[in-house]
Motif scaffolding. Structure first.
Motif, PDB file in Angstrom:
ATOM      1  N   LEU A   1       0.627  -1.219   0.037  1.00 34.14           N
ATOM      2  CA  LEU A   1       0.111  -0.050  -0.093  1.00 34.14           C
ATOM      3  C   LEU A   1       0.916   1.236  -0.033  1.00 34.14           C
ATOM      4  N   GLY A   2       1.836   1.230   0.839  1.00 33.46           N
ATOM      5  CA  GLY A   2       2.758   2.384   1.073  1.00 33.46           C
ATOM      6  C   GLY A   2       3.707   2.712  -0.292  1.00 33.46           C
ATOM      7  N   ASN A   3       3.563   1.849  -1.243  1.00 31.37           N
ATOM      8  CA  ASN A   3       4.289   1.791  -2.433  1.00 31.37           C
ATOM      9  C   ASN A   3       3.557   2.075  -3.612  1.00 31.37           C
ATOM     10  N   THR A   4       2.258   2.317  -3.484  1.00 30.65           N
ATOM     11  CA  THR A   4       1.495   2.835  -4.360  1.00 30.65           C
ATOM     12  C   THR A   4       1.698   4.266  -4.861  1.00 30.65           C
ATOM     13  N   ALA A   5       1.695   4.598  -6.111  1.00 30.91           N
ATOM     14  CA  ALA A   5       1.801   5.840  -6.447  1.00 30.91           C
ATOM     15  C   ALA A   5       1.369   7.085  -5.867  1.00 30.91           C
TER      16      ALA A   5
ATOM     17  N   SER B   1      -9.498  12.141   6.978  1.00 33.16           N
ATOM     18  CA  SER B   1      -7.988  12.888   6.880  1.00 33.16           C
ATOM     19  C   SER B   1      -7.214  12.002   7.494  1.00 33.16           C
ATOM     20  N   GLY B   2      -7.837  11.133   8.654  1.00 34.22           N
ATOM     21  CA  GLY B   2      -6.954  10.061   9.339  1.00 34.22           C
ATOM     22  C   GLY B   2      -6.571   8.899   8.487  1.00 34.22           C
ATOM     23  N   VAL B   3      -7.656   8.474   7.743  1.00 33.51           N
ATOM     24  CA  VAL B   3      -7.285   7.377   6.535  1.00 33.51           C
ATOM     25  C   VAL B   3      -6.153   7.925   5.630  1.00 33.51           C
ATOM     26  N   LEU B   4      -6.202   8.979   5.091  1.00 34.46           N
ATOM     27  CA  LEU B   4      -5.361   9.397   4.103  1.00 34.46           C
ATOM     28  C   LEU B   4      -4.024   9.631   4.814  1.00 34.46           C
ATOM     29  N   LEU B   5      -3.827  10.101   6.079  1.00 33.85           N
ATOM     30  CA  LEU B   5      -2.433  10.173   6.754  1.00 33.85           C
ATOM     31  C   LEU B   5      -2.085   8.695   6.653  1.00 33.85           C
ATOM     32  N   PHE B   6      -2.685   7.889   7.345  1.00 34.01           N
ATOM     33  CA  PHE B   6      -2.263   6.475   7.187  1.00 34.01           C
ATOM     34  C   PHE B   6      -1.821   5.929   5.880  1.00 34.01           C
ATOM     35  N   TYR B   7      -2.618   6.242   5.063  1.00 34.09           N
ATOM     36  CA  TYR B   7      -2.475   5.900   3.668  1.00 34.09           C
ATOM     37  C   TYR B   7      -0.830   6.228   3.184  1.00 34.09           C
ATOM     38  N   SER B   8      -0.738   7.445   3.568  1.00 28.62           N
ATOM     39  CA  SER B   8       0.491   8.142   3.255  1.00 28.62           C
ATOM     40  C   SER B   8       1.838   7.316   3.591  1.00 28.62           C
TER      41      SER B   8
ATOM     42  N   PRO C   1       1.632   3.859   5.599  1.00 31.88           N
ATOM     43  CA  PRO C   1       1.039   2.781   6.242  1.00 31.88           C
ATOM     44  C   PRO C   1       2.012   1.909   7.183  1.00 31.88           C
ATOM     45  N   VAL C   2       3.106   1.634   6.800  1.00 33.60           N
ATOM     46  CA  VAL C   2       4.172   0.871   7.520  1.00 33.60           C
ATOM     47  C   VAL C   2       4.605   1.635   8.870  1.00 33.60           C
ATOM     48  N   ARG C   3       4.927   2.743   8.474  1.00 28.79           N
ATOM     49  CA  ARG C   3       5.454   3.653   9.661  1.00 28.79           C
ATOM     50  C   ARG C   3       4.309   3.448  10.670  1.00 28.79           C
ATOM     51  N   ALA C   4       3.197   3.684  10.366  1.00 25.80           N
ATOM     52  CA  ALA C   4       1.941   3.779  11.355  1.00 25.80           C
ATOM     53  C   ALA C   4       1.847   2.443  12.008  1.00 25.80           C
ATOM     54  N   PHE C   5       1.601   1.557  11.009  1.00 27.28           N
ATOM     55  CA  PHE C   5       1.302   0.132  11.788  1.00 27.28           C
ATOM     56  C   PHE C   5       2.492  -0.329  12.474  1.00 27.28           C
ATOM     57  N   GLU C   6       3.599  -0.127  12.691  1.00 28.98           N
ATOM     58  CA  GLU C   6       4.849  -0.329  13.425  1.00 28.98           C
ATOM     59  C   GLU C   6       4.969   0.613  14.706  1.00 28.98           C
ATOM     60  N   ASN C   7       4.146   1.677  14.775  1.00 24.68           N
ATOM     61  CA  ASN C   7       4.364   2.490  15.729  1.00 24.68           C
ATOM     62  C   ASN C   7       3.448   2.016  16.794  1.00 24.68           C
ATOM     63  N   VAL C   8       3.858   2.074  18.029  1.00 27.18           N
ATOM     64  CA  VAL C   8       3.180   1.553  19.317  1.00 27.18           C
ATOM     65  C   VAL C   8       2.004   2.636  19.624  1.00 27.18           C
ATOM     66  N   PHE C   9       2.186   3.739  19.452  1.00 25.39           N
ATOM     67  CA  PHE C   9       1.150   4.647  19.810  1.00 25.39           C
ATOM     68  C   PHE C   9       0.218   4.779  18.831  1.00 25.39           C
ATOM     69  N   PHE C  10       0.320   4.232  17.579  1.00 22.94           N
ATOM     70  CA  PHE C  10      -0.855   4.348  16.722  1.00 22.94           C
ATOM     71  C   PHE C  10      -1.525   2.930  16.997  1.00 22.94           C
TER      72      PHE C  10
ATOM     73  N   SER D   1      -2.096   9.668  22.166  1.00 18.91           N
ATOM     74  CA  SER D   1      -1.541   8.529  21.472  1.00 18.91           C
ATOM     75  C   SER D   1      -1.364   9.127  19.991  1.00 18.91           C
ATOM     76  N   GLY D   2      -2.437   9.753  19.440  1.00 19.72           N
ATOM     77  CA  GLY D   2      -2.374  10.289  18.062  1.00 19.72           C
ATOM     78  C   GLY D   2      -1.215  11.306  17.829  1.00 19.72           C
ATOM     79  N   ARG D   3      -1.167  12.329  19.132  1.00 15.70           N
ATOM     80  CA  ARG D   3       0.041  13.061  18.854  1.00 15.70           C
ATOM     81  C   ARG D   3       1.516  12.469  19.150  1.00 15.70           C
ATOM     82  N   MET D   4       1.453  11.337  20.004  1.00 12.14           N
ATOM     83  CA  MET D   4       2.944  10.718  20.304  1.00 12.14           C
ATOM     84  C   MET D   4       3.354  10.026  18.997  1.00 12.14           C
ATOM     85  N   GLN D   5       2.172   9.633  18.014  1.00  7.49           N
ATOM     86  CA  GLN D   5       2.522   8.938  16.984  1.00  7.49           C
ATOM     87  C   GLN D   5       3.631   9.665  16.125  1.00  7.49           C
ATOM     88  N   ALA D   6       3.843  10.772  16.291  1.00  2.00           N
ATOM     89  CA  ALA D   6       4.999  11.590  15.616  1.00  2.00           C
ATOM     90  C   ALA D   6       6.421  11.014  16.021  1.00  2.00           C
ATOM     91  N   TYR D   7       6.163  10.512  17.274  1.00  4.61           N
ATOM     92  CA  TYR D   7       7.741  10.029  17.844  1.00  4.61           C
ATOM     93  C   TYR D   7       7.514   8.378  17.817  1.00  4.61           C
TER      94      TYR D   7
END
Lengths: 158, 165
Positions: free
Chosen positions: B10-14, B82-89, B91-100, B155-161
């Motif tokens: 998903l993260g590699n789609t154009a 907007s949240g789904v779009l952010l995740f879509y941009s 996905p791997v970084r979000a998925f592996e983030n404990v705060f997410f 946890s949403g804000r902490m996802q940046a870390y």
């Protein structure tokens, strides 16, 4: 330019250095800043929506405004304190960020407007006699606060 | 295909790459996500504070809920899009983030709390609509809602870390 020495001084205060040196202080303060944003936004919205004839429109305006006031003032104070703390940890970054200066200008205008014109309208219940003026006040208030929030978020980008 | 492999694809789609690398769109989506918090959480918190007796004690609960929840739903829809779009941009970084992951669990719990409130004690709202002090179950729902949404925001804000990856 006259602000630069002041910004540099702020950045060298013990508070600024402590936040900069800490791994978790900045994120934690950010979280509080964000939660207060939701509260402030809610307190502003409930009343401005009422002025626009939306939301709790059956309830008397002055009473609604009186209920919202402590939440507005309280969350604004939290935002100002946490905002200053965040600022001291990255003063130079803020100094060279155009959105930061926009935010400060708009914040000043938003607070001035909220505690003068808007307050007067809400207290005197003028809006019931002049609904159009009340609507105008709501639109200006929402626009100013939206501008503060928008430019605040963009400090991170530019 | 595992979930991780799917998110890698998903993260590699154009469109995902374009969104993440865009100069204007990504910041605009993120700003929308943050500012809609005022509309969504602002309205939800107003109802919660009414339930726990901290504001609008003279206004019937059904009126606060009926007049403000539609706006909260508008806010929620914007937050989800907007949240789904952010995740879509990313996905791997979000998925592996404990705060997410914490955020997603808290979202479900907050939804469950709202569901329980609306299907139980709120059903009988006519009995306590005008009382400044609401039934214990309604107050509990208000406190739980405030607590759960707070953890969603935090946890949403902490996802940046990504301290714990």
């Amino acid at each position: 330019m006259i602000f630069l020495p002041f910004f540099e001084w702020c950045g060298e205060t013990a508070v600024g250095i402590a936040i900069r040196d800490s791994l978790w202080l900045f994120p934690v303060i950010e979280c509080v800043h964000l939660l207060a944003l939701a509260m402030l936004g809610g307190a502003v919205l409930v009343v401005d929506m009422r002025l626009l004839g939306l939301g709790l429109r059956r309830h008397p305006l002055a009473e609604l405004a009186r209920e919202a006031q402590p939440w507005l003032v309280g969350s604004l104070l939290v935002m100002l304190v946490t905002g200053v703390l965040l600022f001291t940890s990255e003063t130079l970054r803020a100094y060279y960020s155009p959105p930061f200066w926009w935010k400060m200008r708009l914040l000043l205008l938003a607070m001035l407007f909220t505690f003068t014109v808007r307050r007067k309208v809400l207290r005197s219940d003028d809006a019931s006699g002049q609904p159009l003026f009340g609507k105008l006040v709501a639109v200006v208030s929402l626009s100013l606060w939206f501008g503060v929030g928008f430019s605040g978020r963009w400090i991170a980008f530019y | 295909m595992s979930l991780l492999e799917f998110f890698e694809w998903l993260g590699n789609t154009a469109w995902s790459v374009a969104l993440l690398e865009s100069i204007w769109v990504y910041p605009l989506v993120e700003t929308t996500h943050v500012l809609t918090l005022c509309l969504f959480l602002g309205m939800i918190a107003t109802l919660d504070l009414r339930l726990v007796g901290l504001t609008l004690r003279n206004v019937p609960v059904s009126e606060v809920a009926g007049r403000l929840l539609p706006w909260a739903f508008v806010g929620f829809a914007l937050m989800v899009v907007s949240g789904v779009l952010l995740f879509y941009s990313h996905p791997v970084r979000a998925f592996e983030n404990v705060f997410f992951r914490i955020k997603m669990v808290m979202l479900v719990l907050a939804g469950l709390n709202a569901f329980i409130f609306h299907t139980t004690v709120y059903r009988r709202v006519t009995e306590w609509d005008r009382s400044p002090v609401t039934p214990v179950k309604a107050r509990l729902a208000g406190y739980f809602s405030l607590m759960l949404w707070t953890t969603v925001v935090v946890s949403g804000r902490m996802q940046a870390y990504n301290w714990f990856n």
